[in-house]
Motif scaffolding. Structure first.
Motif, PDB file in Angstrom:
ATOM      1  N   TYR A 228       0.831  -1.205   0.000  1.00 44.40           N
ATOM      2  CA  TYR A 228       0.000   0.000   0.000  1.00 44.40           C
ATOM      3  C   TYR A 228       0.865   1.255   0.000  1.00 44.40           C
ATOM      4  N   ALA A 229       1.858   1.309   0.889  1.00 52.82           N
ATOM      5  CA  ALA A 229       2.716   2.487   0.976  1.00 52.82           C
ATOM      6  C   ALA A 229       3.532   2.672  -0.294  1.00 52.82           C
ATOM      7  N   ALA A 230       4.049   1.582  -0.835  1.00 55.79           N
ATOM      8  CA  ALA A 230       4.886   1.664  -2.033  1.00 55.79           C
ATOM      9  C   ALA A 230       4.090   2.121  -3.248  1.00 55.79           C
ATOM     10  N   PHE A 231       2.785   1.898  -3.241  1.00 56.81           N
ATOM     11  CA  PHE A 231       1.950   2.369  -4.348  1.00 56.81           C
ATOM     12  C   PHE A 231       2.068   3.883  -4.505  1.00 56.81           C
ATOM     13  N   PHE A 232       2.206   4.590  -3.386  1.00 55.07           N
ATOM     14  CA  PHE A 232       2.301   6.040  -3.429  1.00 55.07           C
ATOM     15  C   PHE A 232       3.733   6.487  -3.709  1.00 55.07           C
ATOM     16  N   HIS A 233       4.701   5.901  -3.005  1.00 54.97           N
ATOM     17  CA  HIS A 233       6.113   6.190  -3.272  1.00 54.97           C
ATOM     18  C   HIS A 233       6.952   5.033  -2.763  1.00 54.97           C
ATOM     19  N   ARG A 234       7.898   4.614  -3.567  1.00 55.24           N
ATOM     20  CA  ARG A 234       8.690   3.420  -3.250  1.00 55.24           C
ATOM     21  C   ARG A 234       9.525   3.575  -1.982  1.00 55.24           C
ATOM     22  N   ASP A 235       9.836   4.825  -1.578  1.00 51.74           N
ATOM     23  CA  ASP A 235      10.697   5.040  -0.410  1.00 51.74           C
ATOM     24  C   ASP A 235       9.936   5.121   0.905  1.00 51.74           C
ATOM     25  N   THR A 236       8.610   5.074   0.863  1.00 51.89           N
ATOM     26  CA  THR A 236       7.835   5.195   2.100  1.00 51.89           C
ATOM     27  C   THR A 236       8.045   3.979   2.994  1.00 51.89           C
ATOM     28  N   LEU A 237       8.439   4.222   4.240  1.00 50.23           N
ATOM     29  CA  LEU A 237       8.550   3.145   5.217  1.00 50.23           C
ATOM     30  C   LEU A 237       7.150   2.795   5.720  1.00 50.23           C
ATOM     31  N   ALA A 238       6.924   1.518   6.004  1.00 48.48           N
ATOM     32  CA  ALA A 238       5.614   1.079   6.484  1.00 48.48           C
ATOM     33  C   ALA A 238       5.805   0.115   7.636  1.00 48.48           C
ATOM     34  N   ALA A 239       5.005   0.274   8.681  1.00 48.56           N
ATOM     35  CA  ALA A 239       5.145  -0.583   9.862  1.00 48.56           C
ATOM     36  C   ALA A 239       3.815  -0.666  10.598  1.00 48.56           C
ATOM     37  N   THR A 240       3.698  -1.655  11.463  1.00 47.47           N
ATOM     38  CA  THR A 240       2.538  -1.803  12.333  1.00 47.47           C
ATOM     39  C   THR A 240       2.990  -2.575  13.570  1.00 47.47           C
ATOM     40  N   ALA A 241       2.047  -2.921  14.429  1.00 52.76           N
ATOM     41  CA  ALA A 241       2.354  -3.667  15.654  1.00 52.76           C
ATOM     42  C   ALA A 241       1.022  -4.101  16.254  1.00 52.76           C
ATOM     43  N   ASP A 242       1.062  -4.718  17.430  1.00 52.98           N
ATOM     44  CA  ASP A 242      -0.204  -5.019  18.089  1.00 52.98           C
ATOM     45  C   ASP A 242      -0.770  -3.721  18.672  1.00 52.98           C
ATOM     46  N   VAL A 243      -2.031  -3.762  19.048  1.00 54.01           N
ATOM     47  CA  VAL A 243      -2.714  -2.536  19.470  1.00 54.01           C
ATOM     48  C   VAL A 243      -2.052  -1.873  20.678  1.00 54.01           C
ATOM     49  N   PRO A 244      -1.690  -2.592  21.735  1.00 54.14           N
ATOM     50  CA  PRO A 244      -1.034  -1.907  22.868  1.00 54.14           C
ATOM     51  C   PRO A 244       0.249  -1.190  22.456  1.00 54.14           C
ATOM     52  N   ALA A 245       1.059  -1.816  21.615  1.00 53.57           N
ATOM     53  CA  ALA A 245       2.295  -1.177  21.169  1.00 53.57           C
ATOM     54  C   ALA A 245       1.996   0.049  20.318  1.00 53.57           C
ATOM     55  N   LEU A 246       0.967  -0.033  19.477  1.00 52.89           N
ATOM     56  CA  LEU A 246       0.586   1.112  18.655  1.00 52.89           C
ATOM     57  C   LEU A 246       0.053   2.253  19.511  1.00 52.89           C
ATOM     58  N   GLU A 247      -0.726   1.926  20.538  1.00 54.23           N
ATOM     59  CA  GLU A 247      -1.243   2.968  21.419  1.00 54.23           C
ATOM     60  C   GLU A 247      -0.104   3.691  22.133  1.00 54.23           C
TER      61      GLU A 247
END
Length: 215
Positions: free
Chosen positions: A129-148
């Motif tokens: 999804y991120a690369a669709f907009f620009h190849r250099d965009t970093l993308a990350a996620t985590a579980d909900v507590p870590a994201l909060e």
């Protein structure tokens, strides 16, 4: 009588307001200290360390604070099922990233897209999804507590909003801050960029903060 979605939006607005008050107590009111004249970035008088975090990047590796050192980074919270704000924001940032391609790679600013919808957004999905907009965009996620915890460290908020009664369980949406958090080259919270976004101004401001001038 309020429906559930309106009540949740009001709660998020209140949380965002409290976050702004806290930011003003920690940093003082956003201001531009001595340095380059900026158009749209609002720097805080003093950058602050953010709490430790560990996110999972789209390539399967961990993103920890040290990985963000050496580059100024714009952080945006969102999710791939977002119908409007997320794709519009990432498209605007991609225009700034295209301008930064003229800068030396070692000093080039970066964009980090963090999905706050780990239930539906796998690392592979957010990477594509991120690369669709620009190849250099970093993308990350985590579980909900870590994201909060990560979001709180940047004075940002997000909240899951259930779909209408009777809708499938995955028919929810996510309300989240639309502002961009700005990390300096030491990975500290240094300022914010608020909408409406001006890609050309963002490109010039971040280039100036790195000590570069766009052609």
């Amino acid at each position: 009588m309020f429906n559930r979605s309106i009540l949740i939006v009001l709660v998020i607005a209140l949380a965002a307001g409290l976050g702004l008050v806290a930011s003003q107590r920690w940093f003082g009111s956003p201001a531009e200290p001595a340095g380059p004249e900026l158009e749209t970035v609002r720097l805080f008088p003093q950058a602050r360390e953010i709490p430790p975090f560990a996110l999972q990047q789209s390539d399967g590796t961990q993103l920890v604070p040290g990985e963000l050192h050496g580059h100024w980074t714009l952080v945006f919270l969102g999710f791939t099922h977002c119908p409007d704000v997320c794709p519009t924001t990432l498209a605007d940032l991609a225009r700034a990233q295209t301008a930064w391609e003229a800068l030396p790679e070692a000093r080039r600013p970066r964009v980090l897209f963090v999905s706050v919808d780990p239930e539906r957004d796998t690392p592979d999905r957010i990477g594509e999804y991120a690369a669709f907009f620009h190849r250099d965009t970093l993308a990350a996620t985590a579980d909900v507590p870590a994201l909060e915890a990560f979001a709180r460290g940047l004075s940002l908020v997000f909240m899951k909003v259930p779909g209408p009664d009777g809708a499938p369980g995955d028919a929810y949406t996510i309300d989240h801050s639309a502002a961009l958090a700005l990390l300096d080259a030491e990975g500290r919270m240094a300022g914010v960029v608020q909408g409406p976004l001006d890609p050309a101004a963002i490109a010039r401001d971040l280039a100036a903060l790195t000590g570069e001038v766009l052609p």
